[in-house]
Design an enzyme around this catalytic site. Structure first.
Site, PDB file in Angstrom:
ATOM      1  N   ILE A  41      88.503  83.542  -9.873  1.00 13.54           N
ATOM      2  CA  ILE A  41      87.294  84.408  -9.686  1.00 13.54           C
ATOM      3  C   ILE A  41      87.629  85.769 -10.132  1.00 13.54           C
ATOM      4  CG2 ILE A  41      85.892  85.350  -7.935  1.00 13.54           C
ATOM      5  CD1 ILE A  41      86.737  82.872  -6.108  1.00 13.54           C
ATOM      6  N   ASP A  73      62.852 114.924 -33.252  1.00 17.45           N
ATOM      7  CA  ASP A  73      62.082 115.936 -33.782  1.00 17.45           C
ATOM      8  C   ASP A  73      62.869 116.988 -34.233  1.00 17.45           C
ATOM      9  OD1 ASP A  73      63.340 117.164 -31.695  1.00 17.45           O
ATOM     10  OD2 ASP A  73      61.313 117.596 -30.428  1.00 17.45           O
ATOM     11  N   ASN A  98      97.174  88.663  -8.717  1.00 20.26           N
ATOM     12  CA  ASN A  98      95.573  89.137  -8.951  1.00 20.26           C
ATOM     13  C   ASN A  98      95.277  90.617  -8.546  1.00 20.26           C
ATOM     14  OD1 ASN A  98      94.642  87.214 -10.595  1.00 20.26           O
ATOM     15  ND2 ASN A  98      93.194  86.216  -9.040  1.00 20.26           N
ATOM     16  N   THR A 136      97.109  92.813 -10.944  1.00 23.03           N
ATOM     17  CA  THR A 136      96.735  92.917 -12.165  1.00 23.03           C
ATOM     18  C   THR A 136      95.109  93.221 -12.536  1.00 23.03           C
ATOM     19  OG1 THR A 136      96.674  90.714 -12.808  1.00 23.03           O
ATOM     20  CG2 THR A 136      98.656  91.840 -13.343  1.00 23.03           C
ATOM     21  N   GLU A 151      96.616  82.064 -15.415  1.00 24.20           N
ATOM     22  CA  GLU A 151      97.047  81.314 -13.961  1.00 24.20           C
ATOM     23  C   GLU A 151      96.370  80.002 -13.960  1.00 24.20           C
ATOM     24  OE1 GLU A 151      95.347  84.621 -11.490  1.00 24.20           O
ATOM     25  OE2 GLU A 151      96.504  85.854 -12.741  1.00 24.20           O
ATOM     26  N   ASP A 164      59.505 116.397 -25.829  1.00 22.45           N
ATOM     27  CA  ASP A 164      59.766 117.450 -25.225  1.00 22.45           C
ATOM     28  C   ASP A 164      58.334 118.093 -24.462  1.00 22.45           C
ATOM     29  OD1 ASP A 164      58.420 118.605 -27.302  1.00 22.45           O
ATOM     30  OD2 ASP A 164      60.054 119.552 -28.230  1.00 22.45           O
TER      31      ASP A 164
HETATM   32  P1  ATP Z   1      59.042 119.474 -33.798  1.00 22.79           P
HETATM   33  O1  ATP Z   1      57.845 118.097 -33.460  1.00 22.79           O
HETATM   34  O2  ATP Z   1      59.963 119.142 -34.446  1.00 22.79           O
HETATM   35  O3  ATP Z   1      59.363 119.917 -32.367  1.00 22.79           O
HETATM   36  P2  ATP Z   1      56.990 121.405 -33.959  1.00 22.79           P
HETATM   37  O4  ATP Z   1      57.342 122.264 -33.055  1.00 22.79           O
HETATM   38  O5  ATP Z   1      56.563 122.067 -35.169  1.00 22.79           O
HETATM   39  O6  ATP Z   1      58.049 120.434 -34.227  1.00 22.79           O
HETATM   40  P3  ATP Z   1      54.849 121.087 -32.391  1.00 22.79           P
HETATM   41  O7  ATP Z   1      55.257 121.395 -31.075  1.00 22.79           O
HETATM   42  O8  ATP Z   1      54.147 119.672 -32.103  1.00 22.79           O
HETATM   43  O9  ATP Z   1      55.869 120.408 -33.380  1.00 22.79           O
HETATM   44  O10 ATP Z   1      53.737 122.028 -33.019  1.00 22.79           O
HETATM   45  C1  ATP Z   1      53.078 121.610 -34.120  1.00 22.79           C
HETATM   46  C2  ATP Z   1      52.604 122.420 -35.071  1.00 22.79           C
HETATM   47  O11 ATP Z   1      51.483 123.425 -34.234  1.00 22.79           O
HETATM   48  C3  ATP Z   1      53.660 123.618 -35.476  1.00 22.79           C
HETATM   49  O12 ATP Z   1      54.115 123.043 -36.683  1.00 22.79           O
HETATM   50  C4  ATP Z   1      52.946 124.959 -35.522  1.00 22.79           C
HETATM   51  O13 ATP Z   1      52.086 124.651 -36.902  1.00 22.79           O
HETATM   52  C5  ATP Z   1      51.811 124.807 -34.642  1.00 22.79           C
HETATM   53  N1  ATP Z   1      52.380 125.292 -33.261  1.00 22.79           N
HETATM   54  C6  ATP Z   1      53.566 125.173 -32.762  1.00 22.79           C
HETATM   55  N2  ATP Z   1      53.879 126.093 -31.618  1.00 22.79           N
HETATM   56  C7  ATP Z   1      52.441 126.881 -31.820  1.00 22.79           C
HETATM   57  C8  ATP Z   1      52.113 127.689 -30.772  1.00 22.79           C
HETATM   58  N3  ATP Z   1      52.815 128.167 -29.568  1.00 22.79           N
HETATM   59  N4  ATP Z   1      50.823 128.324 -30.973  1.00 22.79           N
HETATM   60  C9  ATP Z   1      50.171 127.820 -32.055  1.00 22.79           C
HETATM   61  N5  ATP Z   1      50.540 126.987 -32.821  1.00 22.79           N
HETATM   62  C10 ATP Z   1      51.655 126.470 -32.586  1.00 22.79           C
END
Ligand code: ATP
Length: 822
Positions: free
Chosen positions: A276, A320, A687, A690, A662, A593
């Protein structure tokens, strides 16, 4: 303050604020918070399914080994071998004690980890915005909510902009509910803010919240074993049946030879004990839990034990760009308006630039200290150039907004400037170019926008230089309009630098060597994405294939699977991509995110959320949280995941080969009668020696360099592969032959008595098993310098075992118990 209030529902919001002695603009004072926390306790819902210690202890007695040992106690007692019964009983308790201690330790580590991933909340206290642990929220606190937050407590909405909440956690209904401060004005702990913002007065915490009241219903679910633990339990069971079969055969053979019952029963018990592998599942749990702790030290918080093993199997990483591959530390480098390109000379007199500055300052949620790094960068720039940020903010009161959303890729705000209404927009270039009918020309006049193609070209050029590009626009109105996007005037572009993380290049190389495919799925512009991908050498060939979210629908599966950059994709498309790869049987890790990333994070085999820039909602859905947001941490986690699987494999091979040796020795002795058999207590002792210490030590080895030099383990791969079985049989055979050879030598050359031969076999087997740990490193690695010889725990375990074995040899009472004769 009187609490609980029986009539919360009937009080108007101002009355409620008064009743709870709070302040909408200031929040609670620090002193008041402490008093209330003492009075009302922490904002936590007591978990009811934490296994109590006595249950954990009891569980240690409920396994096959314990049953066999119990049987042994009964048998020895019946045959009046009392010393033996007492010894076995002692072993039962010792074994339970060790098992209990190990599981308790594993539990302690996991609790420590769950504390690390505690939710955060934004509150207003003494007039300042503070970020606190959600468990510290108290009654009367003013909670500030934003899209992506998980609501930390029950409360009454006092102010809101476009606030909507997804209450699925409470009602199972996945459609968001709009909240306003007049009618539907209550938010509940555990629900997710899907858009907008709000200011909430906390009226219920911990167990008094709605979710707290139903929590006991949902939390009694049993703790689930990880797939690996399940596999190990299955394996143990299989081995048990095989041994039972062998035991039966040997007993029948013995009876046929006319042997007596008692020695036959002891033999059966010895065999069962030998076979076992009781240490397997618990040692695996400990290896996984320890792995989680080590990962936590390296900025990776693992929320699910089984994620550690899935990590080791990861074949594709969807990552991303912003913050993961880049630093997410942005700075404004270039501004392009119809007047030209500004790089370092910025003059306040320039009208188009003025408009850009107003848009950048106003269509912005940051104050320059915290918030979205992109927005922080804009404010920094404005302040650094001595443009009058405060004056702009003060003279343009914000009266409405469309928050940023990664699906629409833009945001808008509405302001009242004296008697004029002005809306400002910022967002992805394509989006704003499409929405703009006019452009602000160099004479500061709006004119019909005819040359959009040129602007697309300008944006491409900036992106090609590696800049993150953002567009700005505005619209002036006499009265606020419902169709927000009519007559929008394009202002221009900004190019921001977001440097790649330096450590990422090395991590990419590791992925290439380890056969892990890296795919970028970003919301950003395809050309920016390509420029970054090239800088970090994302693909081995240096050739990046790109598809944008707009084109995705027209592409074949084959084309998609051959692509390594997906730009301008939205969260729904990320989900599609993950699903496609999973259909093709890939084990997929994916980063996310935003609040809309939750479904994809859940769908991926490993969902990875960002600790710094991510929302609470994303963290909640993920299996892993990266405290530093860096891609390098993902690769490190995969490396450690592979290392842990490797360790588990080590001790599985180790335990099984020891046990098998064993079994063969005992069966050989029983069937041929050529050497004296090992007795149950002797086997039990071997056992205990070890299976516990060396096996545990093996689980703590560092991963060998080679773990990242080979392709990922296939996800359906059994825990013991055919190759491992060959190794197990080979090693067991080797140990058996050496032990038997010594037995025969003692018998035929030295003419020892049976009792002495038994003692010799006992000691030889112990030494053989201890020595066996050095056989485990991979074929081809150096025999003297490898992860086993470098593991100090292995040496400590060996020394401890040798001391114990040595003391058995010299201390008479142990010899009597174990029937050893010198
Ligand atoms: P990733 O997906 O790699 O994090 P990202 O930050 O560009 O990249 P999103 O957060 O989806 O991706 O943003 C998409 C697009 O929206 C950006 O490329 C930018 O043009 C625009 N964007 C990002 N942040 C803002 C903001 N705070 N206000 C207005 N437009 C924005």
């Amino acid at each position: 303050m009187k609490f609980p209030l029986s009539d919360i529902g009937s009080l108007s919001t101002p009355m409620l604020i008064k009743a709870l002695d709070s302040d909408k603009e200031m929040g609670l004072s620090g002193k008041e918070v402490l008093l209330r926390q003492q009075q009302f306790g922490k904002n936590i819902i007591q978990k009811q399914n934490r296994t109590p210690w006595w249950k954990l202890l009891l569980e240690q007695f409920l396994n096959p080994l314990m049953f066999v040992l119990g049987l042994a106690v009964v048998v020895t007692f019946l045959f009046q071998d009392y010393l033996e019964s007492a010894a076995i009983l002692a072993v039962i308790f010792l074994n339970a004690g060790i098992g209990f201690y190990m599981e308790w330790q594993a539990n302690v580590s996991m609790n420590a980890l769950s504390a690390l991933s505690e939710q955060q909340a934004r509150v207003l206290r003494e007039g300042y915005k503070q970020i606190i642990n959600s468990s510290d929220i108290t009654i009367g606190d003013v909670l500030l909510l934003e899209a992506g937050d998980i609501v930390g407590a029950d409360g009454r909405v006092m102010e809101e902009i476009n606030l909507a909440v997804n209450e699925a956690a409470l009602t199972g209904e996945s459609i968001s509910v709009s909240k306003d401060f007049k009618n539907k004005n209550i938010v509940y702990k555990g629900t997710i803010v899907s858009r907008g913002k709000g200011k909430v007065l906390v009226t219920g915490i911990g167990g008094q919240t709605e979710i707290g009241k139903v929590a006991h219903l949902t939390q009694s679910a049993e703790k689930d074993s990880t797939p690996l633990e399940k596999k190990l339990i299955q394996l143990s069971k299989k081995l048990l049946w095989i041994t039972l079969g062998i035991t039966l055969l040997i007993i029948l053979a013995g009876l046929w030879q006319g042997k007596e019952w008692y020695p036959l029963l002891t033999l059966a018990i010895a065999l069962a004990i030998a076979a076992i592998p009781e240490g397997l599942p618990v040692v695996a749990t400990i290896a996984l839990a320890r792995g989680m702790l080590r990962l936590a030290k390296n900025n990776v918080i693992v929320k699910r034990l089984s994620a550690v093993e899935t990590l080791g199997e990861t074949q594709v990483i969807f990552t991303d760009k912003t913050g993961t591959l880049t630093l997410n530390q942005m700075s404004v480098e270039k501004i392009v308006t119809d007047s030209g390109v500004y790089t370092d000379e910025f003059s306040e007199g320039d009208a188009t630039l003025q408009k850009w500055i107003a848009a950048a300052a106003l269509c912005n949620d940051s104050d320059g200290t915290e918030g979205d790094p992109l927005e922080v960068a804009l404010i920094h720039f404005i302040k650094k150039q001595n443009f009058k940020h405060k004056k702009i903010i003060d003279s343009n009161k914000r009266i409405g907004e469309i928050p940023f959303d990664s699906a629409t890729k833009m945001m808008g705000t509405l302001h009242l400037n004296e008697k004029k209404y002005i809306a400002y927009f910022k967002g992805a270039t394509e989006v704003l170019l499409k929405k703009s009918n006019y452009i602000l020309n160099k004479n500061n006049k709006k004119e019909v926008f005819t040359n959009k193609k040129d602007w697309e070209e300008k944006a491409n050029q900036l992106a090609g230089e590696g800049y993150r590009v953002l567009a700005f626009a505005f619209r002036e109105m006499e009265q606020p309009q419902t169709d927000f996007f009519k007559d929008v005037v394009f202002i221009g572009l900004v190019g921001l630098i977001d440097p790649p993380r330096t450590e990422v290049r090395e991590s990419m190389e590791q992925c290439h060597r380890a056969g892990i495919e890296v795919i970028m799925a970003t919301g950003d512009h395809p050309v920016t994405a390509q420029a970054i991908a090239q800088k970090i050498r994302m693909s081995q060939s240096g050739k990046e294939k790109t598809i944008t979210g707009f084109e995705l629908g027209d592409k074949t599966e084959k084309e998609i699977l051959e692509t390594n950059i997906f730009a301008r994709v939205n969260p729904a498309q990320k989900l599609q991509l993950v699903s496609l790869y999973q259909q093709k049987n890939y084990t997929v890790a994916m980063t996310g995110d935003g609040i809309n990333d939750s479904p994809a994070l859940r769908k991926a085999d490993i969902g990875i959320a960002m600790g710094m820039k991510g929302t609470e909602a994303a963290r909640e859905s993920a299996d892993l949280v990266l405290k530093d947001d860096s891609f390098a941490s993902i690769v490190l986690a995969i490396r450690q995941g592979r290392g842990i699987l490797n360790n588990i494999k080590y001790f599985v091979v180790y335990l099984l080969s020891c046990n098998l040796s064993e079994i063969i020795i005992v069966s050989f002795a029983a069937l041929t009668g050529l050497i004296p058999p090992l007795l149950p207590l002797q086997i039990l002792f071997i056992n205990m020696l070890t299976d516990v210490l060396p096996a545990l030590a093996l689980g703590m080895s560092r991963e060998p360099e080679s773990v990242m030099e080979r392709p990922p383990r296939a996800s359906g791969e059994p825990i013991v592969t055919r190759r491992n079985w060959i190794e197990i049989f080979g090693y067991a055979f080797g140990m058996t032959v050496s032990v038997l050879a010594i037995g025969f030598f003692a018998k035929y050359n030295l003419h020892y008595t049976d009792a002495k031969i038994n003692h010799l076999i006992f000691l030889t087997l112990i030494l053989a098993q201890l020595w066996h740990v050095f056989n485990l490193p991979e074929w081809g690695s150096s025999y003297l310098k490898n992860e086993i010889t470098k593991n100090k725990y292995v040496w400590m375990a060996l020394v401890a075992c040798l001391i114990i074995a040595w003391s058995i040899y010299f201390i008479p009472v142990f010899q009597t118990i174990l029937h050893l004769e010198r």
